[in-house]
Design an enzyme around this catalytic site. Sequence first.
Site, mmCIF file in Angstrom:
data_model
loop_
_atom_site.group_PDB
_atom_site.id
_atom_site.type_symbol
_atom_site.label_atom_id
_atom_site.label_comp_id
_atom_site.label_asym_id
_atom_site.label_seq_id
_atom_site.Cartn_x
_atom_site.Cartn_y
_atom_site.Cartn_z
ATOM 1 N N GLU A 1 43.620 33.182 138.596
ATOM 2 C CA GLU A 1 44.997 33.238 138.102
ATOM 3 C C GLU A 1 45.597 34.546 138.580
ATOM 4 O O GLU A 1 45.095 35.617 138.256
ATOM 5 C CB GLU A 1 45.020 33.219 136.570
ATOM 6 C CG GLU A 1 44.760 31.859 135.973
ATOM 7 C CD GLU A 1 44.766 31.896 134.445
ATOM 8 O OE1 GLU A 1 44.324 30.908 133.846
ATOM 9 O OE2 GLU A 1 45.196 32.925 133.871
ATOM 10 N N ASP B 1 52.281 38.905 126.267
ATOM 11 C CA ASP B 1 51.143 39.709 126.688
ATOM 12 C C ASP B 1 50.934 40.927 125.807
ATOM 13 O O ASP B 1 51.878 41.510 125.278
ATOM 14 C CB ASP B 1 51.336 40.165 128.135
ATOM 15 C CG ASP B 1 51.023 39.040 129.116
ATOM 16 O OD1 ASP B 1 49.874 38.558 129.091
ATOM 17 O OD2 ASP B 1 51.923 38.637 129.870
ATOM 18 N N TYR C 1 45.318 24.790 129.711
ATOM 19 C CA TYR C 1 44.899 26.129 129.316
ATOM 20 C C TYR C 1 44.952 26.171 127.793
ATOM 21 O O TYR C 1 46.025 26.086 127.211
ATOM 22 C CB TYR C 1 45.855 27.152 129.927
ATOM 23 C CG TYR C 1 45.446 28.604 129.782
ATOM 24 C CD1 TYR C 1 45.065 29.150 128.563
ATOM 25 C CD2 TYR C 1 45.464 29.449 130.885
ATOM 26 C CE1 TYR C 1 44.698 30.472 128.443
ATOM 27 C CE2 TYR C 1 45.107 30.784 130.773
ATOM 28 C CZ TYR C 1 44.727 31.290 129.553
ATOM 29 O OH TYR C 1 44.381 32.616 129.437
#
Lengths: 262, 410
Positions: free
Chosen positions: A47, A58, A173
């Site tokens: 990735e 994040d 994911y």
Amino acid sequence: MTNRITTRFNELEAYGRPGFVAYMMAGDGDSQALLNALPEAGADVIELGMPFTDPMADGPSIQASALRALDAGMTLKGVFDQAAKFREHDTDTPLVLMGYANPIHHMGFENFARQAEKAGVDGLICVDIPPEEDSELRTALEAHGIALIRLATPTTDDKRLETVVENTSGFVYYVSTTGVTGAASGMAQEVGAAVSRVKSASGLPVVVGFGVRTPEQAAAIAAEADAVVVGSAIVDAMHEGGVAAATELVHTLSQAAHGAKK
Amino acid sequence: MSDTASADTRPNALSAWPDARGRFGDYGGRFVAETLMPNILELEAAYEDAKRDVNFQREMEEFLRDYVGKPSPIYFAERLTENFGGAKIWLKRDELNHTGSHKINNCLGQVLLAKRMGKTRIIAETGAGQHGVATATVAARFGIPCTVFMGATDVERQAPNVFRMKLLGAEVIPVTSGTGTLKDAMNEALRDWVTNVSDTFYVIGTVAGPHPYPAMVRDFQSIIGREARAQMLDRLGRLPDAAVACIGGGSNAMGLFHPFIEDENVRLIGVEAAGHGIETGKHAASLKGGEPGILHGNKTYLLQDKDGQIIDAHSISAGLDYPGIGPEHAFLHDAKRAEYVSATDEEAMEMFQLCTKLEGIIPALEPAHALARVRDLAKELGPDGLILMNMCGRGDKDVPQVAEMLGVKL
């Protein structure tokens, strides 16, 4: 046409072992060197992070990494250049871009998809475009053979899961915990149950990430999934010890993941 | 609460948006991480339910009247009118609300909704601190723990509000990521929300964010325009020629504009922060100096560079220092129903002092921007004209900053 993602997960399935997915940020340090070294170090899937000024999903590691990459002048064009250079000597390892909507939208979905295909990219994870909003992007990506990889999370109930897996491709994911990248990871048992749920709903391989930092965690999560993703720890190693430290970590983590009993 | 009358009863139907996907034309939507999607959908359902519940409406009305001090008056600013030498200027006095700004109209609605949904923790982002103070206030009143994210830069320049929030029992978390301003505070609030999805209610302070926030915040703020419209008709027997408000994210402007959208003779004018001047690149004027993009849950005009990276906004006013704007403004801009202009830091400073001297009203730096364009508009419309401006906040919070800029040591 069988693409690299499907081929790779079929191979892993045939070997009967879980895979290892390495996340890294394009443009943070000598990222071309790290990218090129990842398959040898044990990454089954890569990735490649596309830096963004406002990465609201994040944690601190990847936030700081993105800002360093932007300060060093990284752009989407730079990301494609790195992908293309990587493809010059690796034709098998699936390469998935991961990032946020605005730079992609700004480039234009069609333009982005065309350039991604040209650069040898296999998939895209766009953190802030949920299924309800992704039809335009998905259409553009499909036309260029790029998989739009969706995320499932602990808040995704069965009903929602139907929406999430509809029209998805490549792999799913699974975000093991509610929170940002690099925070605590989910409990392995809960992850196992969730992975079976997502797998049977999607019919696709399920990779699990968010908060996995150590070989022990990687092995525990890998045992419950088709592959385990590590991001923040690799980004930190790269920042602190450069390409050597990051590849060393990927080697250790991927060995742990590959050795996990499924 | 929102105008949901059938479209054909109105001349332009521009007030009928958003659609079921939370879109105002092409703007708005729900651009959030998957973890938050169930929350966003739950919130939408809970809000729709509350809108139809007379008990919820009654509770809102009671608190707006007895706690916030609604309705706020409209006031003829005679000396500003004289000074500007043109149209009559009326101010909607939302700075007289409890906590000193329009922000509480929305906080009250959202906190009551949080309580109704059984949420046990409130989070909010704040720029100037007005929204943070209003949220902390209402959270204190209902005994719900409250955490406010505030850019570290803003914590410094809005010290009085930081102390107020702490007195009110809120935890104030200075955000050092990015440039330490409003957008970073919003990033951090979203990070908190994605981590604490089940028990936490995120009180967004402006008409931005994922659907249903832009519509919900607008509905709660529309009390500004509804009251002012009725007050104008009652006092003056006519509607204003123009309704003017400053814009950061755009909540006070949207609240003022929305009830006037179908009154096509009323010009709607939003005043963005031009900072040092739009030509300098140091500004916060997303519509005049930005282009459409996706950030913080919605598609709207954003300040961004050629690679789609977000550019830091600049404004003297922490409350306007945001690189985006609510999606409904983007829509009204493209539809040409509202006009968007801007005022510089310097003009805001001038108006701050002028309004204080002439009217004995210390305006917040945010509405001081709007006054600068009211001055031009007054001349343009002439003595027969009638301008309604929302005085959305009082300037007590800005006194230390203004003193410093004027070289006065307090």
